[in-house]
Every structure is written in structure tokens, then in C-alpha cells.
Motif scaffolding. Structure first.
Motif, PDB file in Angstrom:
ATOM      1  N   ALA A 192      37.043  51.028  31.609  1.00 53.93           N
ATOM      2  CA  ALA A 192      36.832  50.162  32.776  1.00 53.93           C
ATOM      3  C   ALA A 192      36.512  48.734  32.355  1.00 53.93           C
ATOM      4  N   LEU A 193      35.728  48.591  31.295  1.00 52.48           N
ATOM      5  CA  LEU A 193      35.386  47.261  30.791  1.00 52.48           C
ATOM      6  C   LEU A 193      36.630  46.538  30.280  1.00 52.48           C
ATOM      7  N   ALA A 194      37.502  47.268  29.569  1.00 56.85           N
ATOM      8  CA  ALA A 194      38.755  46.677  29.097  1.00 56.85           C
ATOM      9  C   ALA A 194      39.626  46.244  30.272  1.00 56.85           C
ATOM     10  N   VAL A 195      39.735  47.103  31.269  1.00 58.91           N
ATOM     11  CA  VAL A 195      40.543  46.761  32.434  1.00 58.91           C
ATOM     12  C   VAL A 195      39.968  45.536  33.141  1.00 58.91           C
ATOM     13  N   GLY A 196      38.637  45.433  33.180  1.00 63.39           N
ATOM     14  CA  GLY A 196      38.022  44.262  33.784  1.00 63.39           C
ATOM     15  C   GLY A 196      38.387  42.968  33.078  1.00 63.39           C
ATOM     16  N   GLY A 197      38.646  43.054  31.776  1.00 58.33           N
ATOM     17  CA  GLY A 197      39.057  41.868  31.036  1.00 58.33           C
ATOM     18  C   GLY A 197      40.545  41.596  31.091  1.00 58.33           C
ATOM     19  N   LEU A 198      41.337  42.602  31.483  1.00 59.78           N
ATOM     20  CA  LEU A 198      42.794  42.473  31.489  1.00 59.78           C
ATOM     21  C   LEU A 198      43.382  42.300  32.876  1.00 59.78           C
ATOM     22  N   VAL A 199      42.641  42.702  33.912  1.00 55.03           N
ATOM     23  CA  VAL A 199      43.108  42.557  35.295  1.00 55.03           C
ATOM     24  C   VAL A 199      42.191  41.545  35.967  1.00 55.03           C
ATOM     25  N   PRO A 200      42.656  40.329  36.213  1.00 54.79           N
ATOM     26  CA  PRO A 200      41.754  39.247  36.612  1.00 54.79           C
ATOM     27  C   PRO A 200      41.233  39.329  38.038  1.00 54.79           C
ATOM     28  N   ASP A 201      41.810  40.164  38.887  1.00 48.64           N
ATOM     29  CA  ASP A 201      41.448  40.126  40.303  1.00 48.64           C
ATOM     30  C   ASP A 201      40.837  41.426  40.811  1.00 48.64           C
ATOM     31  N   LEU A 202      40.149  42.178  39.947  1.00 49.60           N
ATOM     32  CA  LEU A 202      39.420  43.345  40.425  1.00 49.60           C
ATOM     33  C   LEU A 202      38.250  42.910  41.302  1.00 49.60           C
ATOM     34  N   ALA A 203      37.878  43.785  42.241  1.00 57.21           N
ATOM     35  CA  ALA A 203      36.756  43.471  43.119  1.00 57.21           C
ATOM     36  C   ALA A 203      35.422  43.725  42.448  1.00 57.21           C
ATOM     37  N   ALA A 204      35.354  44.691  41.507  1.00 54.63           N
ATOM     38  CA  ALA A 204      34.110  45.027  40.827  1.00 54.63           C
ATOM     39  C   ALA A 204      34.421  45.999  39.701  1.00 54.63           C
ATOM     40  N   ILE A 205      33.499  46.084  38.730  1.00 52.68           N
ATOM     41  CA  ILE A 205      33.561  47.118  37.704  1.00 52.68           C
ATOM     42  C   ILE A 205      32.164  47.688  37.507  1.00 52.68           C
ATOM     43  N   SER A 206      32.106  48.941  37.041  1.00 50.32           N
ATOM     44  CA  SER A 206      30.808  49.556  36.764  1.00 50.32           C
ATOM     45  C   SER A 206      30.919  50.454  35.535  1.00 50.32           C
ATOM     46  N   PRO A 207      30.680  49.889  34.337  1.00 50.66           N
ATOM     47  CA  PRO A 207      30.713  50.691  33.106  1.00 50.66           C
ATOM     48  C   PRO A 207      29.360  51.369  32.860  1.00 50.66           C
ATOM     49  N   ASN A 208      29.359  52.692  32.870  1.00 49.61           N
ATOM     50  CA  ASN A 208      28.145  53.472  32.668  1.00 49.61           C
ATOM     51  C   ASN A 208      28.071  53.938  31.222  1.00 49.61           C
ATOM     52  N   VAL A 209      26.970  53.620  30.523  1.00 50.31           N
ATOM     53  CA  VAL A 209      26.791  53.888  29.087  1.00 50.31           C
ATOM     54  C   VAL A 209      28.121  53.752  28.337  1.00 50.31           C
ATOM     55  N   PRO A 210      28.759  52.575  28.395  1.00 51.37           N
ATOM     56  CA  PRO A 210      30.127  52.454  27.901  1.00 51.37           C
ATOM     57  C   PRO A 210      30.255  52.627  26.389  1.00 51.37           C
ATOM     58  N   PHE A 211      31.276  53.341  26.036  1.00 49.13           N
ATOM     59  CA  PHE A 211      31.734  53.553  24.666  1.00 49.13           C
ATOM     60  C   PHE A 211      32.680  52.409  24.304  1.00 49.13           C
ATOM     61  N   LEU A 212      33.050  52.286  23.027  1.00 50.80           N
ATOM     62  CA  LEU A 212      34.062  51.340  22.555  1.00 50.80           C
ATOM     63  C   LEU A 212      33.567  49.899  22.608  1.00 50.80           C
ATOM     64  N   CYS A 213      32.289  49.689  22.278  1.00 52.37           N
ATOM     65  CA  CYS A 213      31.702  48.349  22.306  1.00 52.37           C
ATOM     66  C   CYS A 213      30.992  48.049  20.986  1.00 52.37           C
ATOM     67  N   ASP A 214      31.146  46.811  20.508  1.00 50.49           N
ATOM     68  CA  ASP A 214      30.455  46.333  19.300  1.00 50.49           C
ATOM     69  C   ASP A 214      30.679  47.302  18.137  1.00 50.49           C
ATOM     70  N   PHE A 215      31.947  47.503  17.804  1.00 47.89           N
ATOM     71  CA  PHE A 215      32.311  48.469  16.778  1.00 47.89           C
ATOM     72  C   PHE A 215      31.609  48.260  15.435  1.00 47.89           C
ATOM     73  N   PRO A 216      31.500  47.023  14.925  1.00 46.91           N
ATOM     74  CA  PRO A 216      30.862  46.881  13.607  1.00 46.91           C
ATOM     75  C   PRO A 216      29.455  47.451  13.568  1.00 46.91           C
ATOM     76  N   ARG A 217      28.695  47.300  14.658  1.00 47.44           N
ATOM     77  CA  ARG A 217      27.354  47.871  14.703  1.00 47.44           C
ATOM     78  C   ARG A 217      27.400  49.369  15.013  1.00 47.44           C
ATOM     79  N   ALA A 218      28.237  49.741  15.963  1.00 47.30           N
ATOM     80  CA  ALA A 218      28.246  51.124  16.437  1.00 47.30           C
ATOM     81  C   ALA A 218      28.591  52.121  15.340  1.00 47.30           C
ATOM     82  N   VAL A 219      29.585  51.796  14.512  1.00 45.01           N
ATOM     83  CA  VAL A 219      30.040  52.788  13.527  1.00 45.01           C
ATOM     84  C   VAL A 219      29.068  52.929  12.363  1.00 45.01           C
ATOM     85  N   THR A 220      28.114  52.007  12.233  1.00 43.07           N
ATOM     86  CA  THR A 220      27.100  52.137  11.184  1.00 43.07           C
ATOM     87  C   THR A 220      25.748  52.583  11.726  1.00 43.07           C
ATOM     88  N   LEU A 221      25.622  52.643  13.054  1.00 42.59           N
ATOM     89  CA  LEU A 221      24.339  52.996  13.665  1.00 42.59           C
ATOM     90  C   LEU A 221      24.340  54.387  14.296  1.00 42.59           C
TER      91      LEU A 221
END
Length: 323
Positions: A192-221
Motif C-alpha cells: 500500500a505504501l508503494a502504491v501511495g508513492g506510484l499512484v498520485p491521486d489516491l484518496a488515502a492510504i493506511s499501512p499497518n505495521v508495514p513490511f519492506l521498509c528501511d531495508f539496510p536496517r531491517a535485514v540486520t536488526l
């Protein structure tokens, strides 16, 4: 489980240092342009479901590469005029499931589109969409499929399918194309977060405990899958770290957040070892939209807010989807 990540005041200030690749926007523009060379061919087949409150449609549309992607469209029974729509993306390993498993948003009066995730659909909920694209060596799971080249990476196909899902639901005559929101939990939140960045005219987004974020930190933590799949891949493929992190930089929710404009409701759980809270705050704190908020669950793991978060969403989202 104790808190293991940064203290909350530091989470609220945390911003990752890794910039997007210089051709990030060009990469995604070319990817979506190529996908749109295929006719969307959105088909909505009525389903005789034993449900009195909704009308169910089995949906097929053309995603990445023109590949057929499945979904469900649920409309409140008796809908005769266009209504707002919620597009939902599914957590890691799951598929669209069965129509009766996801009645929340149609019960609230919205059209509800549930995208099947290609190649998944055997973990928790059943799916019906294969991924016909092959890849090189990978660790078990989906995180490392094609991970040494962004053009081959699994999530290039998934994110493209997700953008096309918005286009598909907007094609239905009983959906108000100007009032469409995207949401999901975990992997679904990252999509949903990716779509929010790729589709400019969405009315709203709601990412709940989103995965696929800050990979350099996530894969080492994170000590758990799915992020752990990347670490285990690199354990075997010594010397591949630079290539792998470069690929992941094209799919990082932080970089999509920096391009998002729709009102956004995030959530994070401070005991979440699957999607560490700092990685969620990284996306939230980078979000470019003027309206953003964060629900914090101090004593929860990856289940996050669960039904309590849904209650917040049910009260928040109508303000952005009603006329």
C-alpha cells in the motif's frame, strides 16, 4: 517480550540515511509504462456466494507483463450508484482467500477490492495467481527471488500488479474512481505504501505495521523471517551485499513514502521483531504528504493493533472517502 529497538522519542525523530537510487523514478516510470502496454482487460464475473449483505465478483486483470492477476470485488448489496473503494493488499505468503473472510469494508459501505499476491497464497489464506517469471538462486521464501537485479526482483512484479489493481477497481462502473484508498497489514502495508508513492491521486492510504521498509536496517536488526531471508542469502552469497542492497533500494517503502501525497494513517508495534518499529517510523517520518499520523501499540508484537486499529481506520477513512 521487551522493547528491543530505539526508545519512542528517538523513533519519532528517526530518519534513515540511505538515499534512493538516482534513477528510482525513471525505473518505476518505465516499469509501469511497459505494464500499461498490455490491455488492462479487467473482468468482473459475478459469484453466487451465500452472502446476503454483499455482491461478490471474481476479478481477473492484466498485471506485470500482461500476466493475469486475480482478486475479489465485494460491493454492498443493492449498490446502484458509484461508491468509494478500499483496495486491500495481503500479508506475506497469503492470497485473496475466500470472499466471506473479508467483509469489514463492504459492511462499512465501501466497495472492497482484495488483490491476490502472485506466487503466494499458501500461507494463511489461499491464492489463485501464479508467478510465471523464473529467477536465479534464492533462499526459501519470496524475499530473495531475483534479488541481484532490480529488473528481475519479485516485488517489481508485485508492486506493478498492485498499481494495476487500483486501475482495475476504478474500471468498475459502481466504483467512484476519485475516491479510492489503499491499505494492508505487514507485506500488504508495504505494498500500500508503494502504491501511495506510484499512484498520485489516491484518496488515502493506511499501512499497518508495514513490511519492506528501511531495508539496510531491517535485514540486520530483525531476527525473524521474512527479513531474515535476505541475511541468510547473504550468508551464503558472500560479496553480494552491495548488489543486493542496491536492488532493494528500488523497493524500499521509505523512498515511496517520500513520494506519497495522500493522507496516511500508519501503525507500529514497539515489540514487533518482524517489522521493527524503527523501520516503520522510517517510512512515516519520510512521508511527504501533508497529513500523516501514527498509531503506536507499545506492548504488541507483529499483530499490531488488530481489531483496535481497524476501529481507528473505520473512524478515520470515511472522512477521506465520503463526499
Amino acid at each position: 517480550m521487551p522493547h528491543f529497538d530505539l526508545p519512542l522519542p528517538e523513533l519519532q525523530r528517526y530518519r534513515p540515511a540511505s538515499p534512493p537510487p538516482e534513477d528510482f523514478d525513471a525505473f518505476w516510470e518505465k516499469t509501469l509504462t511497459a505494464a500499461r502496454e498490455h490491455d488492462l482487460d479487467a473482468r468482473f464475473e459475478p459469484v453466487d456466494a451465500p452472502l446476503a449483505s454483499v455482491e461478490v465478483f471474481d476479478v481477473t486483470y492484466a498485471g506485470f507483463g500482461g500476466h493475469p492477476v486475480k482478486g475479489w470485488l465485494l460491493l454492498p448489496a443493492g449498490t446502484s450508484e458509484p461508491v468509494p473503494a478500499v483496495v486491500e493488499y495481503i500479508g506475506y505468503g497469503g492470497g485473496r482467500g475466500l470472499p466471506h473472510q473479508r467483509l469489514l469494508w463492504s459492511a462499512a459501505g465501501f466497495a472492497h477490492f482484495i488483490m491476490d499476491t502472485r506466487g503466494q497464497g499458501s500461507g494463511g489464506s489461499v491464492g489463485d495467481t501464479p508467478d510465471p517469471v523464473g529467477a536465479g538462486p534464492a533462499y526459501a521464501g519470496f524475499m530473495t527471488r531475483g534479488i541481484e537485479d532490480p529488473h528481475d526482483y519479485f516485488y517489481r512484479r508485485v508492486f506493478t500488479d498492485a498499481v494495476r489493481a487500483v486501475e482495475a477497481v476504478r474500471a468498475h462502473p459502481l466504483v467512484d474512481a476519485a475516491r479510492v484508498a489503499a491499505l494492508g497489514d505487514s507485506q500488504g502495508g508495504g505494498i500500500a505504501l508503494a502504491v501511495g508513492g506510484l499512484v498520485p491521486d489516491l484518496a488515502a492510504i493506511s499501512p499497518n505495521v508495514p513490511f519492506l521498509c528501511d531495508f539496510p536496517r531491517a535485514v540486520t536488526l530483525s531476527p525473524r523471517p521474512p527479513y531474515q531471508e535476505v541475511a541468510l542469502y547473504l550468508r551464503a552469497h558472500r560479496g553480494a551485499e552491495e548488489r543486493v542492497l542496491r536492488t532493494l533500494s528500488y523497493f524500499d517503502g521509505v523512498h515511496f513514502a517520500a513520494r506519497g501525497r495522500a493522507p496516511a494513517l500508519f501503525s507500529a508495534a514497539l515489540e514487533d521483531e518482524t517489522c521493527p518499529p524503527s523501520t516503520v517510523f522510517a517510512a512515516h517520518n519520510s512521508y511527504a504528504g501533508a497529513e500523516r499520523s501514527m498509531e503506536v501499540y507499545r506492548f504488541n508484537d507483529h499483530e499490531g493493533g488488530g481489531a483496535f486499529l481497524q476501529d481507528v481506520q473505520l473512524r478515520w477513512l470515511p472522512g477521506h472517502l465520503r463526499n
